[in-house]
Design an enzyme around this catalytic site. Structure first.
Site, PDB file in Angstrom:
ATOM      1  N   ASN A  13       0.888  -1.170   0.000  1.00 18.17           N
ATOM      2  CA  ASN A  13       0.000   0.000   0.000  1.00 18.17           C
ATOM      3  C   ASN A  13       0.928   1.222   0.000  1.00 18.17           C
ATOM      4  O   ASN A  13       1.614   1.477   0.979  1.00 18.17           O
ATOM      5  CB  ASN A  13      -0.873  -0.047   1.242  1.00 18.17           C
ATOM      6  CG  ASN A  13      -1.872   1.079   1.374  1.00 18.17           C
ATOM      7  OD1 ASN A  13      -2.419   1.284   2.441  1.00 18.17           O
ATOM      8  ND2 ASN A  13      -2.130   1.833   0.310  1.00 18.17           N
ATOM      9  N   GLN A  47      -2.184   6.595  -1.595  1.00 18.53           N
ATOM     10  CA  GLN A  47      -2.490   7.757  -0.759  1.00 18.53           C
ATOM     11  C   GLN A  47      -1.320   8.731  -0.756  1.00 18.53           C
ATOM     12  O   GLN A  47      -0.153   8.303  -0.778  1.00 18.53           O
ATOM     13  CB  GLN A  47      -2.798   7.356   0.704  1.00 18.53           C
ATOM     14  CG  GLN A  47      -4.169   6.784   0.934  1.00 18.53           C
ATOM     15  CD  GLN A  47      -4.217   5.280   0.747  1.00 18.53           C
ATOM     16  OE1 GLN A  47      -3.204   4.587   0.809  1.00 18.53           O
ATOM     17  NE2 GLN A  47      -5.412   4.745   0.513  1.00 18.53           N
ATOM     18  N   ASN A  65      -6.632  10.319  -0.560  1.00 16.77           N
ATOM     19  CA  ASN A  65      -6.703   9.130  -1.390  1.00 16.77           C
ATOM     20  C   ASN A  65      -6.357   9.460  -2.835  1.00 16.77           C
ATOM     21  O   ASN A  65      -6.255  10.629  -3.220  1.00 16.77           O
ATOM     22  CB  ASN A  65      -8.102   8.512  -1.314  1.00 16.77           C
ATOM     23  CG  ASN A  65      -8.278   7.624  -0.099  1.00 16.77           C
ATOM     24  OD1 ASN A  65      -7.317   7.099   0.449  1.00 16.77           O
ATOM     25  ND2 ASN A  65      -9.517   7.447   0.339  1.00 16.77           N
ATOM     26  N   CYS A  74      -5.242   6.268   8.151  1.00 14.88           N
ATOM     27  CA  CYS A  74      -4.590   5.266   7.303  1.00 14.88           C
ATOM     28  C   CYS A  74      -3.551   4.547   8.142  1.00 14.88           C
ATOM     29  O   CYS A  74      -2.512   5.118   8.482  1.00 14.88           O
ATOM     30  CB  CYS A  74      -3.953   5.910   6.077  1.00 14.88           C
ATOM     31  SG  CYS A  74      -3.155   4.718   4.979  1.00 14.88           S
ATOM     32  N   GLY A  75      -3.821   3.306   8.485  1.00 10.93           N
ATOM     33  CA  GLY A  75      -2.932   2.547   9.361  1.00 10.93           C
ATOM     34  C   GLY A  75      -1.586   2.241   8.734  1.00 10.93           C
ATOM     35  O   GLY A  75      -0.539   2.345   9.380  1.00 10.93           O
ATOM     36  N   ASN A  76      -1.576   1.839   7.458  1.00 14.11           N
ATOM     37  CA  ASN A  76      -0.300   1.554   6.804  1.00 14.11           C
ATOM     38  C   ASN A  76       0.555   2.809   6.714  1.00 14.11           C
ATOM     39  O   ASN A  76       1.775   2.766   6.902  1.00 14.11           O
ATOM     40  CB  ASN A  76      -0.543   0.976   5.410  1.00 14.11           C
ATOM     41  CG  ASN A  76      -1.070  -0.439   5.448  1.00 14.11           C
ATOM     42  OD1 ASN A  76      -0.766  -1.200   6.363  1.00 14.11           O
ATOM     43  ND2 ASN A  76      -1.871  -0.799   4.471  1.00 14.11           N
ATOM     44  N   HIS A 151     -15.633   1.463   8.254  1.00 11.40           N
ATOM     45  CA  HIS A 151     -15.465   0.172   7.587  1.00 11.40           C
ATOM     46  C   HIS A 151     -16.710  -0.694   7.759  1.00 11.40           C
ATOM     47  O   HIS A 151     -17.332  -0.702   8.821  1.00 11.40           O
ATOM     48  CB  HIS A 151     -14.269  -0.583   8.175  1.00 11.40           C
ATOM     49  CG  HIS A 151     -12.950  -0.029   7.766  1.00 11.40           C
ATOM     50  ND1 HIS A 151     -12.222  -0.519   6.714  1.00 11.40           N
ATOM     51  CD2 HIS A 151     -12.232   1.007   8.271  1.00 11.40           C
ATOM     52  CE1 HIS A 151     -11.103   0.180   6.589  1.00 11.40           C
ATOM     53  NE2 HIS A 151     -11.090   1.108   7.526  1.00 11.40           N
ATOM     54  N   ASN A 182     -15.377   1.973   3.531  1.00 11.20           N
ATOM     55  CA  ASN A 182     -14.368   0.996   3.138  1.00 11.20           C
ATOM     56  C   ASN A 182     -14.976  -0.392   3.265  1.00 11.20           C
ATOM     57  O   ASN A 182     -15.632  -0.697   4.272  1.00 11.20           O
ATOM     58  CB  ASN A 182     -13.139   1.106   4.035  1.00 11.20           C
ATOM     59  CG  ASN A 182     -12.443   2.449   3.902  1.00 11.20           C
ATOM     60  OD1 ASN A 182     -11.774   2.720   2.921  1.00 11.20           O
ATOM     61  ND2 ASN A 182     -12.615   3.302   4.903  1.00 11.20           N
ATOM     62  N   GLU A 199     -10.854   0.019  -0.791  1.00  9.20           N
ATOM     63  CA  GLU A 199     -10.705   1.245  -0.021  1.00  9.20           C
ATOM     64  C   GLU A 199     -11.484   2.400  -0.648  1.00  9.20           C
ATOM     65  O   GLU A 199     -11.409   2.625  -1.856  1.00  9.20           O
ATOM     66  CB  GLU A 199      -9.228   1.632   0.097  1.00  9.20           C
ATOM     67  CG  GLU A 199      -8.422   0.683   0.962  1.00  9.20           C
ATOM     68  CD  GLU A 199      -7.110   1.300   1.404  1.00  9.20           C
ATOM     69  OE1 GLU A 199      -7.135   2.436   1.926  1.00  9.20           O
ATOM     70  OE2 GLU A 199      -6.072   0.643   1.223  1.00  9.20           O
ATOM     71  N   ARG A 200     -12.211   3.097   0.193  1.00  9.24           N
ATOM     72  CA  ARG A 200     -12.957   4.281  -0.210  1.00  9.24           C
ATOM     73  C   ARG A 200     -12.020   5.278  -0.896  1.00  9.24           C
ATOM     74  O   ARG A 200     -11.056   5.738  -0.323  1.00  9.24           O
ATOM     75  CB  ARG A 200     -13.583   4.900   1.047  1.00  9.24           C
ATOM     76  CG  ARG A 200     -14.322   6.187   0.867  1.00  9.24           C
ATOM     77  CD  ARG A 200     -14.798   6.741   2.197  1.00  9.24           C
ATOM     78  NE  ARG A 200     -13.709   6.967   3.143  1.00  9.24           N
ATOM     79  CZ  ARG A 200     -13.834   7.667   4.273  1.00  9.24           C
ATOM     80  NH1 ARG A 200     -15.002   8.174   4.618  1.00  9.24           N
ATOM     81  NH2 ARG A 200     -12.806   7.831   5.076  1.00  9.24           N
ATOM     82  N   CYS A 208      -4.551  -2.775   3.797  1.00 12.10           N
ATOM     83  CA  CYS A 208      -5.237  -1.636   4.425  1.00 12.10           C
ATOM     84  C   CYS A 208      -5.117  -1.814   5.933  1.00 12.10           C
ATOM     85  O   CYS A 208      -5.712  -2.738   6.506  1.00 12.10           O
ATOM     86  CB  CYS A 208      -6.703  -1.581   3.998  1.00 12.10           C
ATOM     87  SG  CYS A 208      -7.652  -0.264   4.795  1.00 12.10           S
ATOM     88  N   GLY A 211      -8.380  -1.270   7.751  1.00  9.74           N
ATOM     89  CA  GLY A 211      -9.254  -2.403   7.444  1.00  9.74           C
ATOM     90  C   GLY A 211      -8.889  -3.625   8.261  1.00  9.74           C
ATOM     91  O   GLY A 211      -9.766  -4.351   8.753  1.00  9.74           O
TER      92      GLY A 211
END
Length: 268
Positions: A13, A47, A65, A74-76, A151, A182, A199-200, A208, A211
């Site tokens: 990602n 992103q 995005n 955004c976790g990643n 989500h 999402n 992903e939205r 994600c 996610g």
């Protein structure tokens, strides 16, 4: 005006990182973010991440995005930011304050507390978010969790069998979700979760982080898995810890790919 950037990714990602903590950049519009994210005529990314000064945390992380729309979490990207920053930090996001710490080759991130109330997702009207009485073809009775962004999670027999490239955009833009959603499809095998995410505003991605967090929380609530749980995505694995009443802890890798620069006027 020449602008430096750092290209990073978390399990595939990928992100364009712009650092405006020391020197301010021109105002970033949705059109500029989308142009930079374009993989044919721009730098290319899922992103774009803009780091700025913050009065409530060590710094602020803004997330755009690939369609140019700004989102809350955004976790990643949080893991990539931890690797870039190089030391523990509290970071302001649109979804609240998160805490991150770099680890060997990645990061550990406190993603905050999940929310389950229908109007916190948000949904268009009240319903049980643990087993929503809705369906789209073979996908039915999902859970909904907000982990800084919204989500919806479907547990299925085999997530690889789901035509997520077709159903993902339909569910994302359903009027039930006033801020879009999402879309996660997951199956549970040997105590671990296999997951694919639409992903939205970005579409299908290799991983994600939010996610993975939302799906792990939903699976733990349903008694399908126990914490900590491995979440396997097309790009690799994340470890998620969560217990009722506690914040979500995500741990996994992040990587710097390369550095470069671009002319701001070309994307204004």
């Amino acid at each position: 005006m020449r602008i430096p950037f750092i290209k990073m990714h978390g399990l595939g990602n990928d992100f364009i990182m712009l650092d405006a903590r020391e020197a301010e950049l021109p105002t970033l519009s949705e059109q500029s973010a989308a142009a930079l994210a374009n993989r044919r005529s721009g730098v290319g990314c899922d992103q774009l991440i803009l780091l700025e000064r913050s009065s409530s945390a060590d710094f602020r992380m803004r997330i755009f995005n690939s369609d140019g729309g700004e989102v809350e979490a955004c976790g990643n990207a949080a893991r990539a930011v931890a690797l870039l920053h190089g030391e523990p930090a509290k970071v302001e996001t649109g979804g609240g304050i998160i805490e991150l710490s770099p680890t060997q080759g990645g990061a550990r991130v406190d993603m905050g507390f999940p929310r389950f109330e229908w109007d916190s997702i948000p949904l268009d009207y009240a319903m049980d978010t643990g087993a929503m009485p809705v369906s789209w073809e073979m996908l039915n009775n999902p859970s909904a969790v907000n982990v800084g962004n919204p989500h919806v999670i479907f547990f299925v027999r085999d997530c690889e069998e789901i035509p997520l490239d077709r159903l993902g955009p339909e569910i994302e833009n359903d009027p039930l979700f006033p801020e879009r959603i999402n879309v996660n499809v997951a199956d549970v095998r040997d105590g671990a979760i296999n997951l694919r995410v639409w992903e939205r505003g970005a579409g299908l991605t290799k991983a994600c982080g939010t996610g993975a967090c939302a799906t792990a929380v939903a699976a733990i609530r349903k008694g399908l898995v126990t914490s900590p749980v491995r979440v396997r995505l097309p790009g690799g694995e994340l470890n998620i810890e969560w217990a009722d009443g506690e914040s979500i802890i995500m741990e996994g890798p992040a990587t710097e790919a390369f550095r470069g620069s671009f002319e701001w006027a070309d994307y204004a």
